[in-house]
Design an enzyme around this catalytic site. Structure first.
Site, PDB file in Angstrom:
ATOM      1  N   ASN A 215     -25.417 114.670  15.930  1.00  0.00           N
ATOM      2  CA  ASN A 215     -25.135 114.506  14.447  1.00  0.00           C
ATOM      3  C   ASN A 215     -24.032 115.260  13.914  1.00  0.00           C
ATOM      4  OD1 ASN A 215     -27.705 113.205  14.046  1.00  0.00           O
ATOM      5  ND2 ASN A 215     -28.812 115.043  13.973  1.00  0.00           N
ATOM      6  N   LEU A 216     -22.934 114.747  14.630  1.00  0.00           N
ATOM      7  CA  LEU A 216     -21.541 115.232  14.198  1.00  0.00           C
ATOM      8  C   LEU A 216     -20.622 114.115  14.093  1.00  0.00           C
ATOM      9  CD1 LEU A 216     -20.084 115.576  16.957  1.00  0.00           C
ATOM     10  CD2 LEU A 216     -21.408 117.516  17.356  1.00  0.00           C
ATOM     11  N   ILE A 274     -18.761 108.676  15.628  1.00  0.00           N
ATOM     12  CA  ILE A 274     -20.099 109.325  14.753  1.00  0.00           C
ATOM     13  C   ILE A 274     -20.923 109.576  15.900  1.00  0.00           C
ATOM     14  CG2 ILE A 274     -21.786 109.118  13.119  1.00  0.00           C
ATOM     15  CD1 ILE A 274     -19.682 107.332  11.517  1.00  0.00           C
ATOM     16  N   GLU A 275     -21.414 110.575  16.026  1.00  0.00           N
ATOM     17  CA  GLU A 275     -22.513 111.084  17.192  1.00  0.00           C
ATOM     18  C   GLU A 275     -23.866 110.927  16.507  1.00  0.00           C
ATOM     19  OE1 GLU A 275     -22.238 111.163  20.331  1.00  0.00           O
ATOM     20  OE2 GLU A 275     -20.288 111.410  21.091  1.00  0.00           O
ATOM     21  N   ASN A 276     -24.658 109.892  16.320  1.00  0.00           N
ATOM     22  CA  ASN A 276     -25.877 109.965  15.793  1.00  0.00           C
ATOM     23  C   ASN A 276     -27.165 110.697  16.605  1.00  0.00           C
ATOM     24  OD1 ASN A 276     -25.330 108.544  13.142  1.00  0.00           O
ATOM     25  ND2 ASN A 276     -24.770 107.103  14.620  1.00  0.00           N
TER      26      ASN A 276
END
Length: 307
Positions: A215-216, A274-276
Site C-alpha cells: 500500500n505504497l 504502485i504496491e497494492n
C-alpha cells in the site's frame, strides 16, 4: 480467509467482452507469446491519435496477479462511465478523447498460472521439468506454498530484474528459481520485450507498474532536473488518488534492474510503481474491496493529469 484467483483465461474472456462492447474506444491485440505459448495482450483504450500516451503494466510478478483483476476492473469502470460520468468536473468522455492508455493487464501469465496451479500448468515438458527441479530440497508439505508464491516466469527469470538499468550491478539469485534471478542478459525474456515494444510504438508520457504489496508508491529512481520534477508530480498525484504514501527508491534502497528503473534511467520517461495490498502476495479475497476503494478512480485521475 480465501485466496483471490484470477486466471489468464478469465482475463482473456473479459477482454473479449470489454472490447466487443466498447469498440472503438477499446481494442486488444496479442503482442507476444510467453515461453509456454500464452498470449501477452495489450489493451488500448481512449484516443489512439492523442498526444499523451500512458503505459500501464500489471502482474509482472506471477504471485501478484490480483493487479490484473484490478486494472481490468478499472478499465471497465472508465469505459462504462464514458457517456455520463465525471471526474472532478470533467466528463469521462473528454478525458478518454484526450489521452490513450496502453495496458498490459497480465504481463507474466505463465507465472500467474504456476502460482494458481503449480508446475502442471506449464504445458511445455522441458520447462515443466526445469520447474520441478527448482523445488528439489523443498519438503513435500511446503511445496504448495512454494508454488503459490512464485514470482518469476516459466523459465525462472524474475522479469522485474530483467531490465538493463542496473542489471550488471544487481546480484540477485545465481540460478533460475522463484525470484531474484535476473536472466542471462537484459530483456532476455519475451515478457520483458513485450513491455519495451509497447513503449516504442507510441510517444509514452509515463509508465505505471502495478505490484503487490505494501500500500505504497515507489518513485525517485535516480532522475534529476525536469524529469525529476515530472516524476515527483506523478508520484504526488497517485498518492493523492490512492491514499498511499510515496516512498523514495533512493532512500529505501530497493533492488534495481526493474521496469520503472529502466524507463526513468534509460528512456527518460517518468515512471512509478504502485504496491497494492497490505498482506503478502498472493492477496486474499477479503483485501480486494480495499484495493478497489483506493484505486477505482486511478485512470480518470491520470487522464485528467495529462489532459
Amino acid at each position: 480467509m480465501s485466496e483471490l484467483l484470477y486466471s489468464h483465461e478469465e482475463m482473456l474472456h473479459n477482454l473479449q467482452i470489454l472490447c466487443r462492447r466498447y469498440r472503438p474506444l477499446a481494442f486488444a491485440r496479442t503482442t507476444a507469446l510467453t515461453r509456454d505459448g500464452r498470449a501477452i495482450v495489450l489493451l488500448t483504450m481512449g484516443n489512439p491519435r492523442a498526444k499523451k500516451h500512458l503505459l500501464i503494466q500489471a502482474s509482472i510478478h506471477g504471485r501478484e496477479y490480483v493487479n490484473s483483476l484490478l486494472v481490468m476492473k478499472q478499465a471497465k469502470a472508465f469505459l462504462e462511465g464514458y457517456p455520463f460520468s465525471r471526474y472532478r468536473g470533467i466528463f469521462y468522455k473528454e478525458l478518454l478523447n484526450s489521452v490513450c492508455f496502453h495496458i498490459l493487464p497480465m504481463t507474466n501469465p505463465d507465472g500467474a498460472a504456476i502460482c494458481q496451479q503449480g508446475p502442471r500448468a506449464i504445458r511445455n515438458a522441458a520447462l515443466r521439468q526445469k520447474l520441478c527441479a527448482a523445488c528439489q530440497g523443498i519438503p513435500p508439505r511446503q511445496r504448495a506454498d512454494f508454488w503459490k508464491r512464485w514470482k518469476a516466469n516459466a523459465s525462472g527469470v524474475d522479469l522485474n530484474r530483467n531490465f538493463s538499468a542496473g542489471w550488471q550491478e544487481y546480484q540477485g539469485a545465481p540460478l533460475p528459481g522463484p525470484e531474484k534471478y535476473k536472466g542471462p542478459h537484459p530483456a532476455s525474456e519475451p515478457e520483458t520485450r513485450a513491455i519495451l515494444a509497447a513503449a516504442r510504438e507510441v510517444p509514452v508520457c509515463c509508465v505505471i507498474s502495478l505490484h503487490s504489496s505494501g500500500n505504497l508508491i515507489y518513485w525517485d529512481y535516480g532522475s534529476s532536473g525536469n524529469l525529476h520534477q515530472q516524476e515527483t508530480a506523478l508520484a504526488r498525484l497517485l498518492s493523492a488518488a490512492t491514499g498511499y504514501p510515496a516512498v523514495s527508491v533512493q532512500k529505501d534502497s530497493a533492488d534495481t534492474a526493474g521496469c520503472s528503473d529502466y524507463f526513468v534511467r534509460v528512456r527518460g520517461i517518468p515512471a512509478v510503481t504502485i504496491e497494492n495490498g497490505a498482506g503478502s502476495a498472493p492477496l486474499e479475497r477479503e483485501e480486494f474491496p480495499a484495493l478497489w476503494a483506493a484505486s477505482r478512480e486511478l485512470l480518470p485521475a491520470l487522464a485528467r493529469f495529462y489532459l
